[in-house]
Design a protein around this motif. Structure first.
Motif, PDB file in Angstrom:
ATOM      1  N   UNK A 137      -2.664  -6.357   6.556  1.00 39.97           N
ATOM      2  CA  UNK A 137      -3.048  -4.995   6.194  1.00 39.97           C
ATOM      3  C   UNK A 137      -4.260  -4.815   5.989  1.00 39.97           C
ATOM      4  N   UNK A 138      -5.085  -3.849   6.071  1.00 36.26           N
ATOM      5  CA  UNK A 138      -6.553  -3.856   5.748  1.00 36.26           C
ATOM      6  C   UNK A 138      -6.645  -3.831   4.077  1.00 36.26           C
ATOM      7  N   UNK A 162       9.824  -5.149   0.233  1.00 42.25           N
ATOM      8  CA  UNK A 162       9.602  -5.692  -0.870  1.00 42.25           C
ATOM      9  C   UNK A 162       8.209  -6.416  -1.085  1.00 42.25           C
ATOM     10  N   UNK A 163       7.793  -7.298   0.209  1.00 44.60           N
ATOM     11  CA  UNK A 163       6.445  -7.816   0.086  1.00 44.60           C
ATOM     12  C   UNK A 163       5.420  -6.388   0.215  1.00 44.60           C
ATOM     13  N   UNK A 164       5.758  -5.474   0.931  1.00 45.81           N
ATOM     14  CA  UNK A 164       4.986  -4.344   1.167  1.00 45.81           C
ATOM     15  C   UNK A 164       4.666  -3.790  -0.186  1.00 45.81           C
ATOM     16  N   UNK A 203       0.847  -3.862  -2.501  1.00 43.89           N
ATOM     17  CA  UNK A 203       0.558  -2.455  -2.910  1.00 43.89           C
ATOM     18  C   UNK A 203       0.361  -2.541  -4.335  1.00 43.89           C
ATOM     19  N   UNK A 204       0.995  -3.123  -5.259  1.00 47.42           N
ATOM     20  CA  UNK A 204       1.205  -3.039  -6.517  1.00 47.42           C
ATOM     21  C   UNK A 204      -0.138  -3.990  -6.938  1.00 47.42           C
ATOM     22  N   UNK A 205      -0.477  -5.308  -6.221  1.00 58.04           N
ATOM     23  CA  UNK A 205      -1.487  -6.147  -6.480  1.00 58.04           C
ATOM     24  C   UNK A 205      -2.694  -5.353  -6.171  1.00 58.04           C
TER      25      UNK A 205
END
Length: 132
Positions: free
Chosen positions: A42-43, A98-100, A104-106
């Motif tokens: 992802x960008x 879950x990875x996404x 996003x949280x990180x």
């Protein structure tokens, strides 16, 4: 039962090793690998390295025999994700979701978590109007 190393998949900034244990067919492994790649490519995602383990339980009476565990280093943050499902396709979809969400949280934590909207007045920000 020994782990099979299916190699390290390297794209531009992603170096993730995918390993399988048990009776995991090549189609299921390829589907999981594509889902992990789409979640990580992802960008705005910094360099990613780590390992994804996929296992299928040998016991036939288990309701959710498929298990996946991912330990990834994203930039300088550790992301750990676990998933357990009944089929390989459900497992790959759950792992991708879950990875996404963890990525996003990180990324959000890095970008805006410690930044205030405006600096306080004693640090050069504007004073609150009406208190002249």
């Amino acid at each position: 039962m020994t782990a099979k190393n299916t190699g390290t998949h390297v794209t531009s900034t992603v170096a993730v090793q995918v390993r399988s244990e048990g009776d995991v067919d090549k189609e299921a492994l390829a589907y999981v690998r594509t889902k992990v790649d789409t979640a990580l490519n992802r960008p705005g995602v910094p360099d990613v390295s780590g390992e994804v383990r996929i296992a299928k339980a040998a016991a036939h009476h288990v309701e959710q025999p498929w298990y996946a565990g991912a330990e990834l280093v994203v930039g300088n943050s550790l992301v750990v994700v676990h998933a357990q499902e009944a089929t390989a396709h459900e497992l790959a979809d759950r792992l991708q979701d879950r990875l996404r969400s963890q990525l996003t949280r990180v990324l959000h934590r890095k970008a805006a978590a410690r930044r205030a909207a405006t600096p306080p007045p004693w640090r050069g920000g504007q004073a609150i109007s009406g208190r002249d």
